[in-house]
Design a protein around this motif. Structure first.
Motif, PDB file in Angstrom:
ATOM      1  N   ALA A 154      55.183 -31.565  61.507  1.00 52.65           N
ATOM      2  CA  ALA A 154      54.438 -32.655  62.135  1.00 52.65           C
ATOM      3  C   ALA A 154      54.562 -33.928  61.312  1.00 52.65           C
ATOM      4  CB  ALA A 154      52.972 -32.268  62.299  1.00 52.65           C
ATOM      5  N   ASN A 155      54.473 -33.815  59.995  1.00 54.51           N
ATOM      6  CA  ASN A 155      54.621 -34.977  59.123  1.00 54.51           C
ATOM      7  C   ASN A 155      56.037 -35.547  59.199  1.00 54.51           C
ATOM      8  OD1 ASN A 155      51.994 -35.017  58.189  1.00 54.51           O
ATOM      9  ND2 ASN A 155      52.444 -33.626  56.511  1.00 54.51           N
ATOM     10  N   MET A 156      57.028 -34.669  59.280  1.00 53.57           N
ATOM     11  CA  MET A 156      58.412 -35.143  59.378  1.00 53.57           C
ATOM     12  C   MET A 156      58.636 -35.901  60.690  1.00 53.57           C
ATOM     13  SD  MET A 156      60.574 -32.000  57.746  1.00 53.57           S
ATOM     14  CE  MET A 156      62.142 -32.771  57.952  1.00 53.57           C
ATOM     15  N   VAL A 157      58.090 -35.394  61.783  1.00 49.97           N
ATOM     16  CA  VAL A 157      58.248 -36.054  63.081  1.00 49.97           C
ATOM     17  C   VAL A 157      57.503 -37.393  63.072  1.00 49.97           C
ATOM     18  CG1 VAL A 157      57.792 -35.872  65.552  1.00 49.97           C
ATOM     19  CG2 VAL A 157      58.663 -33.906  64.312  1.00 49.97           C
ATOM     20  N   CYS A 158      56.322 -37.437  62.452  1.00 51.21           N
ATOM     21  CA  CYS A 158      55.587 -38.707  62.336  1.00 51.21           C
ATOM     22  C   CYS A 158      56.396 -39.718  61.532  1.00 51.21           C
ATOM     23  CB  CYS A 158      54.227 -38.485  61.680  1.00 51.21           C
ATOM     24  SG  CYS A 158      53.028 -37.698  62.761  1.00 51.21           S
ATOM     25  N   SER A 159      57.023 -39.265  60.456  1.00 49.76           N
ATOM     26  CA  SER A 159      57.852 -40.169  59.655  1.00 49.76           C
ATOM     27  C   SER A 159      59.067 -40.635  60.442  1.00 49.76           C
ATOM     28  CB  SER A 159      58.310 -39.464  58.374  1.00 49.76           C
ATOM     29  OG  SER A 159      57.216 -39.177  57.556  1.00 49.76           O
ATOM     30  N   LEU A 160      59.634 -39.755  61.235  1.00 46.67           N
ATOM     31  CA  LEU A 160      60.772 -40.137  62.076  1.00 46.67           C
ATOM     32  C   LEU A 160      60.352 -41.187  63.100  1.00 46.67           C
ATOM     33  CD1 LEU A 160      63.726 -39.667  62.915  1.00 46.67           C
ATOM     34  CD2 LEU A 160      62.896 -37.864  64.427  1.00 46.67           C
ATOM     35  N   ILE A 161      59.190 -41.018  63.686  1.00 46.86           N
ATOM     36  CA  ILE A 161      58.689 -41.986  64.663  1.00 46.86           C
ATOM     37  C   ILE A 161      58.433 -43.330  63.984  1.00 46.86           C
ATOM     38  CG2 ILE A 161      56.728 -42.553  66.155  1.00 46.86           C
ATOM     39  CD1 ILE A 161      56.531 -39.463  66.675  1.00 46.86           C
ATOM     40  N   ARG A 162      57.851 -43.295  62.805  1.00 41.96           N
ATOM     41  CA  ARG A 162      57.499 -44.531  62.101  1.00 41.96           C
ATOM     42  C   ARG A 162      58.720 -45.267  61.558  1.00 41.96           C
ATOM     43  NH1 ARG A 162      52.528 -44.530  58.176  1.00 41.96           N
ATOM     44  NH2 ARG A 162      51.568 -44.600  60.199  1.00 41.96           N
ATOM     45  N   TYR A 163      59.644 -44.548  60.921  1.00 37.29           N
ATOM     46  CA  TYR A 163      60.755 -45.191  60.219  1.00 37.29           C
ATOM     47  C   TYR A 163      62.102 -45.071  60.925  1.00 37.29           C
ATOM     48  CZ  TYR A 163      57.269 -45.121  56.559  1.00 37.29           C
ATOM     49  OH  TYR A 163      56.111 -45.285  55.855  1.00 37.29           O
ATOM     50  N   ASN A 164      62.173 -44.321  62.022  1.00 36.42           N
ATOM     51  CA  ASN A 164      63.391 -44.139  62.839  1.00 36.42           C
ATOM     52  C   ASN A 164      64.479 -43.335  62.151  1.00 36.42           C
ATOM     53  OD1 ASN A 164      62.314 -45.637  64.959  1.00 36.42           O
ATOM     54  ND2 ASN A 164      63.048 -47.540  64.063  1.00 36.42           N
ATOM     55  N   ARG A 165      64.327 -42.993  60.895  1.00 36.47           N
ATOM     56  CA  ARG A 165      65.356 -42.240  60.169  1.00 36.47           C
ATOM     57  C   ARG A 165      64.704 -41.594  58.948  1.00 36.47           C
ATOM     58  NH1 ARG A 165      70.705 -45.189  58.096  1.00 36.47           N
ATOM     59  NH2 ARG A 165      71.325 -44.697  60.185  1.00 36.47           N
ATOM     60  N   ILE A 166      65.012 -40.309  58.732  1.00 35.91           N
ATOM     61  CA  ILE A 166      64.515 -39.630  57.536  1.00 35.91           C
ATOM     62  C   ILE A 166      65.650 -38.832  56.903  1.00 35.91           C
ATOM     63  CG2 ILE A 166      62.102 -39.494  58.251  1.00 35.91           C
ATOM     64  CD1 ILE A 166      62.590 -36.604  59.095  1.00 35.91           C
ATOM     65  N   THR A 167      65.553 -38.618  55.608  1.00 37.05           N
ATOM     66  CA  THR A 167      66.527 -37.810  54.881  1.00 37.05           C
ATOM     67  C   THR A 167      65.840 -36.536  54.442  1.00 37.05           C
ATOM     68  OG1 THR A 167      67.598 -39.813  54.091  1.00 37.05           O
ATOM     69  CG2 THR A 167      68.121 -37.769  52.937  1.00 37.05           C
ATOM     70  N   THR A 168      66.448 -35.405  54.756  1.00 35.92           N
ATOM     71  CA  THR A 168      65.870 -34.102  54.437  1.00 35.92           C
ATOM     72  C   THR A 168      66.997 -33.086  54.354  1.00 35.92           C
ATOM     73  OG1 THR A 168      64.210 -32.489  55.147  1.00 35.92           O
ATOM     74  CG2 THR A 168      65.444 -33.603  56.882  1.00 35.92           C
ATOM     75  N   THR A 169      66.644 -31.817  54.212  1.00 40.04           N
ATOM     76  CA  THR A 169      67.675 -30.781  54.193  1.00 40.04           C
ATOM     77  C   THR A 169      68.149 -30.506  55.617  1.00 40.04           C
ATOM     78  OG1 THR A 169      66.084 -28.976  54.387  1.00 40.04           O
ATOM     79  CG2 THR A 169      66.651 -29.694  52.158  1.00 40.04           C
ATOM     80  N   VAL A 170      69.302 -29.908  55.740  1.00 35.82           N
ATOM     81  CA  VAL A 170      69.887 -29.652  57.059  1.00 35.82           C
ATOM     82  C   VAL A 170      69.002 -28.722  57.882  1.00 35.82           C
ATOM     83  CG1 VAL A 170      71.870 -28.660  58.259  1.00 35.82           C
ATOM     84  CG2 VAL A 170      72.233 -30.086  56.270  1.00 35.82           C
ATOM     85  N   SER A 171      68.514 -27.651  57.291  1.00 37.01           N
ATOM     86  CA  SER A 171      67.707 -26.690  58.046  1.00 37.01           C
ATOM     87  C   SER A 171      66.386 -27.302  58.501  1.00 37.01           C
ATOM     88  CB  SER A 171      67.468 -25.422  57.222  1.00 37.01           C
ATOM     89  OG  SER A 171      66.863 -25.746  55.998  1.00 37.01           O
ATOM     90  N   LYS A 172      65.761 -28.114  57.657  1.00 33.80           N
ATOM     91  CA  LYS A 172      64.518 -28.779  58.060  1.00 33.80           C
ATOM     92  C   LYS A 172      64.799 -29.820  59.136  1.00 33.80           C
ATOM     93  CE  LYS A 172      62.017 -28.251  53.735  1.00 33.80           C
ATOM     94  NZ  LYS A 172      61.507 -28.968  52.548  1.00 33.80           N
TER      95      LYS A 172
END
Length: 167
Positions: free
Chosen positions: A22-40
């Motif tokens: 949920a936090n990752m999706v919120c960050s994606l919505i806010r910043y349009n791009r996130i860096t994380t591991t492939v599986s996540k």
């Protein structure tokens, strides 16, 4: 056997996994791009696409469902007002996973970028290498020297003019 069990456990308990996604999706919505591991990134992509589908429907019920997962009012507001309109003509595949080809330093996990497909994101300038900094440092004194030379020549020329004027 794990037949037909499609949820990636990601090495954490279900509550931790759900809140992290949920936090990752919120960050994606806010910043349009996130860096994380492939599986996540692959797991977060599933949830991000579901949230866009809810936002495209746009009813109060769907807004409440999105808020129940995301738990962040600003993210839900941006999702329903801006992000859904940018994906209005698309029938799915709202996100892309770009593998970076580099590994995280601590555990050598493969890293990736998760971003929206329909949004043009301004890329940050590439970080300068040590070699680039050294070249700039060498060029800077040369510029200073070039600027300093005309001043000395100007002084000589001014001195000659004063000497001629005194005669």
């Amino acid at each position: 056997m794990r037949h037909r069990k499609d949820t990636a456990k990601l090495g954490m308990k279900s509550q931790h996994r759900r809140s992290m996604l949920a936090n990752m999706v919120c960050s994606l919505i806010r910043y349009n791009r996130i860096t994380t591991t492939v599986s996540k990134a692959k797991e977060a992509r599933r949830w991000a696409d579901r949230m866009i589908t809810l936002a495209k429907k746009g009813t109060l019920h769907h807004r409440r469902q999105a808020l129940a997962f995301l738990r962040e009012k600003y993210a839900v507001k941006k999702l329903f007002t801006e992000t859904s309109k940018q994906h209005a003509d698309r029938q799915g595949g709202y996100t892309r996973v770009i593998r970076l080809g580099q590994q995280r330093r601590g555990d050598a996990a493969e890293m990736a970028i998760l971003e929206w497909t329909g949004i043009a994101v301004a890329l940050a300038p590439a970080p300068e290498t040590k070699k680039g900094k050294k070249q700039e440092a060498k060029a800077a004194p040369e510029k200073k020297a070039e600027l300093a030379k005309p001043k000395k020549e100007e002084k000589k020329a001014n001195g000659k003019k004063k000497a001629e004027a005194a005669k």
